[in-house]
Design a protein around this motif. Structure first.
Motif, PDB file in Angstrom:
ATOM      1  N   ALA A  79     -12.638 -11.476   2.069  1.00 46.19           N
ATOM      2  CA  ALA A  79     -12.870 -10.904   0.738  1.00 46.19           C
ATOM      3  C   ALA A  79     -12.631  -9.400   0.744  1.00 46.19           C
ATOM      4  N   LEU A  80     -13.052  -8.716   1.814  1.00 44.03           N
ATOM      5  CA  LEU A  80     -12.827  -7.278   1.926  1.00 44.03           C
ATOM      6  C   LEU A  80     -11.331  -6.985   2.049  1.00 44.03           C
ATOM      7  N   PHE A  81     -10.641  -7.787   2.852  1.00 47.73           N
ATOM      8  CA  PHE A  81      -9.195  -7.611   2.994  1.00 47.73           C
ATOM      9  C   PHE A  81      -8.503  -7.806   1.652  1.00 47.73           C
ATOM     10  N   LEU A 100      -9.733  -7.265  -1.339  1.00 49.21           N
ATOM     11  CA  LEU A 100     -10.001  -6.099  -2.178  1.00 49.21           C
ATOM     12  C   LEU A 100      -9.124  -4.912  -1.771  1.00 49.21           C
ATOM     13  N   LEU A 101      -8.943  -4.732  -0.457  1.00 46.02           N
ATOM     14  CA  LEU A 101      -8.079  -3.647   0.010  1.00 46.02           C
ATOM     15  C   LEU A 101      -6.634  -3.870  -0.429  1.00 46.02           C
ATOM     16  N   MET A 102      -6.181  -5.130  -0.334  1.00 42.53           N
ATOM     17  CA  MET A 102      -4.812  -5.437  -0.768  1.00 42.53           C
ATOM     18  C   MET A 102      -4.633  -5.166  -2.259  1.00 42.53           C
ATOM     19  N   ILE A 103      -5.640  -5.513  -3.047  1.00 43.59           N
ATOM     20  CA  ILE A 103      -5.567  -5.264  -4.486  1.00 43.59           C
ATOM     21  C   ILE A 103      -5.507  -3.767  -4.759  1.00 43.59           C
ATOM     22  N   LEU A 104      -6.326  -2.989  -4.058  1.00 44.15           N
ATOM     23  CA  LEU A 104      -6.349  -1.543  -4.264  1.00 44.15           C
ATOM     24  C   LEU A 104      -5.019  -0.912  -3.862  1.00 44.15           C
ATOM     25  N   VAL A 105      -4.471  -1.348  -2.736  1.00 39.19           N
ATOM     26  CA  VAL A 105      -3.166  -0.829  -2.322  1.00 39.19           C
ATOM     27  C   VAL A 105      -2.092  -1.266  -3.319  1.00 39.19           C
ATOM     28  N   GLY A 106      -2.135  -2.546  -3.722  1.00 42.23           N
ATOM     29  CA  GLY A 106      -1.147  -3.058  -4.657  1.00 42.23           C
ATOM     30  C   GLY A 106      -1.139  -2.311  -5.983  1.00 42.23           C
ATOM     31  N   LEU A 107      -2.304  -1.888  -6.435  1.00 38.27           N
ATOM     32  CA  LEU A 107      -2.391  -1.143  -7.690  1.00 38.27           C
ATOM     33  C   LEU A 107      -1.581   0.147  -7.660  1.00 38.27           C
ATOM     34  N   ASN A 108      -1.307   0.648  -6.458  1.00 42.53           N
ATOM     35  CA  ASN A 108      -0.608   1.934  -6.325  1.00 42.53           C
ATOM     36  C   ASN A 108       0.903   1.820  -6.234  1.00 42.53           C
ATOM     37  N   LEU A 109       1.428   0.614  -6.106  1.00 43.42           N
ATOM     38  CA  LEU A 109       2.842   0.482  -5.777  1.00 43.42           C
ATOM     39  C   LEU A 109       3.762   0.361  -6.983  1.00 43.42           C
ATOM     40  N   ARG A 110       3.225   0.500  -8.202  1.00 44.19           N
ATOM     41  CA  ARG A 110       4.077   0.472  -9.389  1.00 44.19           C
ATOM     42  C   ARG A 110       3.862   1.631 -10.373  1.00 44.19           C
ATOM     43  N   PRO A 111       2.639   2.210 -10.497  1.00 38.27           N
ATOM     44  CA  PRO A 111       2.473   3.301 -11.465  1.00 38.27           C
ATOM     45  C   PRO A 111       3.425   4.474 -11.245  1.00 38.27           C
ATOM     46  N   ALA A 112       3.751   4.761  -9.972  1.00 31.06           N
ATOM     47  CA  ALA A 112       4.670   5.867  -9.697  1.00 31.06           C
ATOM     48  C   ALA A 112       6.037   5.620 -10.321  1.00 31.06           C
ATOM     49  N   LEU A 156      -8.390   3.764   5.205  1.00 34.28           N
ATOM     50  CA  LEU A 156      -8.771   4.403   6.465  1.00 34.28           C
ATOM     51  C   LEU A 156     -10.188   4.011   6.890  1.00 34.28           C
ATOM     52  N   THR A 157     -11.055   3.830   5.892  1.00 38.88           N
ATOM     53  CA  THR A 157     -12.453   3.517   6.188  1.00 38.88           C
ATOM     54  C   THR A 157     -12.657   2.051   6.549  1.00 38.88           C
ATOM     55  N   LEU A 158     -11.940   1.169   5.875  1.00 34.92           N
ATOM     56  CA  LEU A 158     -12.223  -0.270   5.971  1.00 34.92           C
ATOM     57  C   LEU A 158     -11.052  -1.082   6.488  1.00 34.92           C
TER      58      LEU A 158
END
Length: 405
Positions: A11-13, A15-27, A183-185
């Motif tokens: 579940a933690l992994f 959430l991390l994937m979702i957070l990283v994924g959120l960054n790969l298109r707004p730019a 970096l933390t998780l």
């Protein structure tokens, strides 16, 4: 990859994937709605704007193949941290607003996204091998949500901050948040030796028709996606919409992608053959684009919905094929680097072609016919890549394609 600590909780992994994924298109998607303002205030020509929309996609292709190399030397976890740092730096540099810094920042953005996007399928295959295809759908859903936020909030942010450069810089905060969380998780592998297994080199992959089929399908459907990210608002403005309306129409289309991005892997699981699902998605893309560019104005929201459903599903399916067509996470990582590297290099031709057609004042009908040709070609490669095949290595480490039923 090195390390001996236990891998993170699923579940933690996730959430991390979702957070990283959120960054790969707004730019990427946040740039398109403000392109008319950039053109007006910086003096960049239409051709230069076309190059600016092509550059990040080209960088995705150039840097995605570096991901396996970085993973072998730094570990996939540290490589992803580096990619997020480069992404955040690029977003910050774009805020300097001069043509040189816009291109420099966009180059860095493309490099960071190219490496991060290529690393994620292998990480998913390693962390959640039994549900890697479904997790790919969740990750793709996060990409689509990030793209929708970038497109929809770009003009409101620029208006609220009285500055389109600050609106572009604002997305660096999300990238820094993801970097700190990662970096933390970050997960740690329990089996570091997997990265040193023999066989399945990029050279060996290039001798497998299946790898080419997946790569070209990735490139063709991505070409349509990045044409939408880079040019749809401008094309809608040419059709008579104002910039805010055009931005929100693109945002709505990208938001609809959430549904099919998550549903497509489930749909693919209903049968052993992914071709029907791929053809359905690509047909929706072609129909949606035609409605928006040359169809009746009153059907515009149907076009928005069809385009979103088709693009979310086709991209999710293309990423899912990387997982389904490989036997282990090492092969998934290398096929990901090849498919996204070569695929995005091919995809970069799409925004460039639209930029050239716009510079020569070609009609929306002509542009639409070119997009339909790309969709038809993608459907042809979907018929090949969607078959039940899998890349595997034998006991001697030699790569081969396994046919299974």
């Amino acid at each position: 990859m090195s390390g001996t600590r236990q891998t993170s909780h699923p579940a933690l992994f996730m959430l991390l994937m979702i957070l990283v994924g959120l960054n790969l298109r707004p730019a990427l998607s946040s740039l398109a709605p403000v392109l008319p303002r950039i053109e007006a205030q910086t003096g960049i020509s239409v051709g230069g704007i076309g190059a600016l929309t092509t550059l990040p996609v080209l960088c995705l292709g150039l840097f995605a193949p570096l991901a396996p190399w970085l993973a072998r030397r730094l570990g996939a976890e540290r490589s992803l941290s580096l990619a997020l740092l480069v992404l955040a730096t690029g977003l910050g540099v774009r805020g300097l607003a001069s043509p040189v810094w816009l291109f420099t920042g966009t180059f860095l953005v493309g490099a960071g996204i190219g490496v991060a996007g290529s690393l994620l399928p292998a990480l998913v295959k390693r962390e959640l091998p039994a549900a890697a295809d479904l997790m790919t759908g969740v990750y793709t859903m996060a990409l689509c949500l990030g793209g929708a936020l970038g497109a929809g909030l770009s003009i409101p942010l620029a208006d609220a901050l009285h500055s389109w450069p600050l609106a572009l810089v604002a997305w660096a905060a999300l990238a820094i948040t993801a970097l700190v969380a990662w970096l933390t998780l970050m997960p740690q592998p329990t089996s570091p030796a997997i990265q040193h297994a023999s066989g399945g080199s990029i050279r060996a992959l290039l001798h497998q028709p299946l790898a080419w089929q997946v790569m070209i399908l990735m490139g063709l459907q991505s070409s349509l996606a990045y044409i939408v990210f880079g040019w749809l608002p401008s094309l809608l403005i040419a059709r008579g919409y104002d910039d805010a309306r055009a931005g929100w129409m693109m945002a709505a289309s990208v938001m609809v992608q959430l549904v099919s991005a998550l549903a497509a892997p489930w749909l693919a699981r209903l049968g052993r053959d992914q071709r029907p699902a791929l053809l359905l998605m690509l047909s929706m893309v072609a129909t949606g684009l035609s409605v928006l560019l040359v169809g009746p104005i009153e059907w515009r929201w149907a076009g928005v919905a069809l385009l979103g459903l088709g693009q979310g599903g086709s991209f999710s399916m293309a990423l899912t094929l990387i997982v389904l067509r490989t036997a282990d996470s090492r092969l998934a990582g290398r096929l990901s680097g090849l498919a996204q590297g070569g695929g995005y290099s091919l995809a970069a031709l799409g925004p460039l072609a639209v930029g050239l057609m716009r510079e020569y004042d070609l009609s929306l009908m002509t542009i639409n016919l070119v997009l339909l040709a790309i969709a038809a070609l993608a459907a042809g490669f979907a018929m090949l890549a969607g078959r039940q095949r899998r890349l595997d290595t034998d006991e001697q480490g030699r790569l081969f394609t396994r046919i299974y039923h």
